[in-house]
Design a protein around this motif. Structure first.
Motif, PDB file in Angstrom:
ATOM      1  N   VAL A  86       0.806  -1.224   0.000  1.00 36.55           N
ATOM      2  CA  VAL A  86       0.000   0.000   0.000  1.00 36.55           C
ATOM      3  C   VAL A  86       0.840   1.275   0.000  1.00 36.55           C
ATOM      4  O   VAL A  86       0.299   2.365  -0.178  1.00 36.55           O
ATOM      5  CB  VAL A  86      -0.987   0.049   1.198  1.00 36.55           C
ATOM      6  CG1 VAL A  86      -1.938  -1.141   1.157  1.00 36.55           C
ATOM      7  CG2 VAL A  86      -0.266   0.140   2.525  1.00 36.55           C
ATOM      8  N   ASP A  87       2.146   1.152   0.170  1.00 31.56           N
ATOM      9  CA  ASP A  87       3.007   2.338   0.291  1.00 31.56           C
ATOM     10  C   ASP A  87       3.368   2.895  -1.076  1.00 31.56           C
ATOM     11  O   ASP A  87       4.051   2.255  -1.865  1.00 31.56           O
ATOM     12  CB  ASP A  87       4.274   1.992   1.062  1.00 31.56           C
ATOM     13  CG  ASP A  87       5.085   3.218   1.429  1.00 31.56           C
ATOM     14  OD1 ASP A  87       4.633   4.356   1.186  1.00 31.56           O
ATOM     15  OD2 ASP A  87       6.197   3.037   1.973  1.00 31.56           O
ATOM     16  N   SER A  88       2.905   4.117  -1.346  1.00 35.30           N
ATOM     17  CA  SER A  88       3.250   4.796  -2.595  1.00 35.30           C
ATOM     18  C   SER A  88       4.287   5.885  -2.354  1.00 35.30           C
ATOM     19  O   SER A  88       4.553   6.689  -3.236  1.00 35.30           O
ATOM     20  CB  SER A  88       1.984   5.412  -3.215  1.00 35.30           C
ATOM     21  OG  SER A  88       1.482   6.435  -2.365  1.00 35.30           O
ATOM     22  N   GLY A  89       4.841   5.925  -1.139  1.00 34.35           N
ATOM     23  CA  GLY A  89       5.836   6.926  -0.797  1.00 34.35           C
ATOM     24  C   GLY A  89       5.327   8.020   0.129  1.00 34.35           C
ATOM     25  O   GLY A  89       6.107   8.832   0.615  1.00 34.35           O
ATOM     26  N   GLU A  90       4.011   8.048   0.376  1.00 39.29           N
ATOM     27  CA  GLU A  90       3.438   9.077   1.256  1.00 39.29           C
ATOM     28  C   GLU A  90       3.222   8.571   2.672  1.00 39.29           C
ATOM     29  O   GLU A  90       2.706   9.295   3.518  1.00 39.29           O
ATOM     30  CB  GLU A  90       2.128   9.592   0.669  1.00 39.29           C
ATOM     31  CG  GLU A  90       2.329  10.338  -0.634  1.00 39.29           C
ATOM     32  CD  GLU A  90       1.046  10.944  -1.145  1.00 39.29           C
ATOM     33  OE1 GLU A  90       0.314  11.543  -0.341  1.00 39.29           O
ATOM     34  OE2 GLU A  90       0.790  10.802  -2.344  1.00 39.29           O
ATOM     35  N   GLY A  91       3.606   7.336   2.928  1.00 39.80           N
ATOM     36  CA  GLY A  91       3.488   6.774   4.266  1.00 39.80           C
ATOM     37  C   GLY A  91       2.403   5.728   4.369  1.00 39.80           C
ATOM     38  O   GLY A  91       1.572   5.572   3.476  1.00 39.80           O
ATOM     39  N   VAL A  92       2.455   5.009   5.501  1.00 40.52           N
ATOM     40  CA  VAL A  92       1.499   3.941   5.778  1.00 40.52           C
ATOM     41  C   VAL A  92       0.980   4.130   7.192  1.00 40.52           C
ATOM     42  O   VAL A  92       1.747   4.397   8.119  1.00 40.52           O
ATOM     43  CB  VAL A  92       2.157   2.550   5.639  1.00 40.52           C
ATOM     44  CG1 VAL A  92       1.208   1.442   6.076  1.00 40.52           C
ATOM     45  CG2 VAL A  92       2.629   2.321   4.211  1.00 40.52           C
ATOM     46  N   LEU A  93      -0.321   3.971   7.357  1.00 42.97           N
ATOM     47  CA  LEU A  93      -0.946   4.025   8.668  1.00 42.97           C
ATOM     48  C   LEU A  93      -1.547   2.669   8.980  1.00 42.97           C
ATOM     49  O   LEU A  93      -2.359   2.149   8.221  1.00 42.97           O
ATOM     50  CB  LEU A  93      -2.041   5.101   8.698  1.00 42.97           C
ATOM     51  CG  LEU A  93      -2.824   5.224   9.998  1.00 42.97           C
ATOM     52  CD1 LEU A  93      -1.916   5.530  11.189  1.00 42.97           C
ATOM     53  CD2 LEU A  93      -3.914   6.273   9.866  1.00 42.97           C
TER      54      LEU A  93
END
Length: 148
Positions: A55-62
């Motif tokens: 799910v990580d596109s470079g904007e972070g993961v929650l």
């Protein structure tokens, strides 16, 4: 867009997935990982790490997990500790998870965390008190001596 990984005990994540899809539709960059009885905590962590990468596109993961201190939360915490640009909220509820789908685009990871924590807290209500407030009689306005 911030990636989201939802995890919890037994069918928490898959149940949330069904509800989120009903509310917000099919979601990109959002994974749901159930921690089932046949799974070890090591297997859970492997699946959580894989989901975070997906799910990580470079904007972070929650990570959003069910019980603070439970195995899904603890394993996500382990990932957060050794991986940059990952945050974790333990004790997530449906309003938080559904709103994560709507609120995660165009904000920072920390802004999303703050927003979801506000939503989670504001959604918990004592419904008896809410009902009593609605059913309470309107206060009667006193007439003034001059008739106005």
């Amino acid at each position: 867009m911030i990636g989201i990984v939802v995890s919890g005990h037994i069918n928490f994540a898959s149940g949330m997935q069904s509800a989120v899809q009903a509310i917000a539709g099919e979601q990109d960059q959002m994974e749901f990982i159930d921690f089932v009885e046949s799974m070890s905590t090591e297997e859970l962590e492997v699946q959580l790490r894989q989901a975070a990468q997906q799910v990580d596109s470079g904007e972070g993961v929650l990570f959003l997990t069910d019980i603070p201190g439970g195995s899904p939360c603890n394993r996500a915490l382990s990932i957060m500790m050794d991986t940059q640009n990952i945050e974790l909220i333990g004790g997530a509820n449906l309003p938080m998870i559904a709103n994560a789908a709507f609120e995660r685009d165009g904000v920072s990871l920390q802004e999303l965390v703050n927003t979801l924590l506000e939503i989670g807290a504001s959604c918990m209500q004592d419904m008896r008190k809410e009902l009593e407030a609605v059913m309470a009689p309107e206060p009667v306005a006193e007439e003034s001596e001059d008739g106005l």
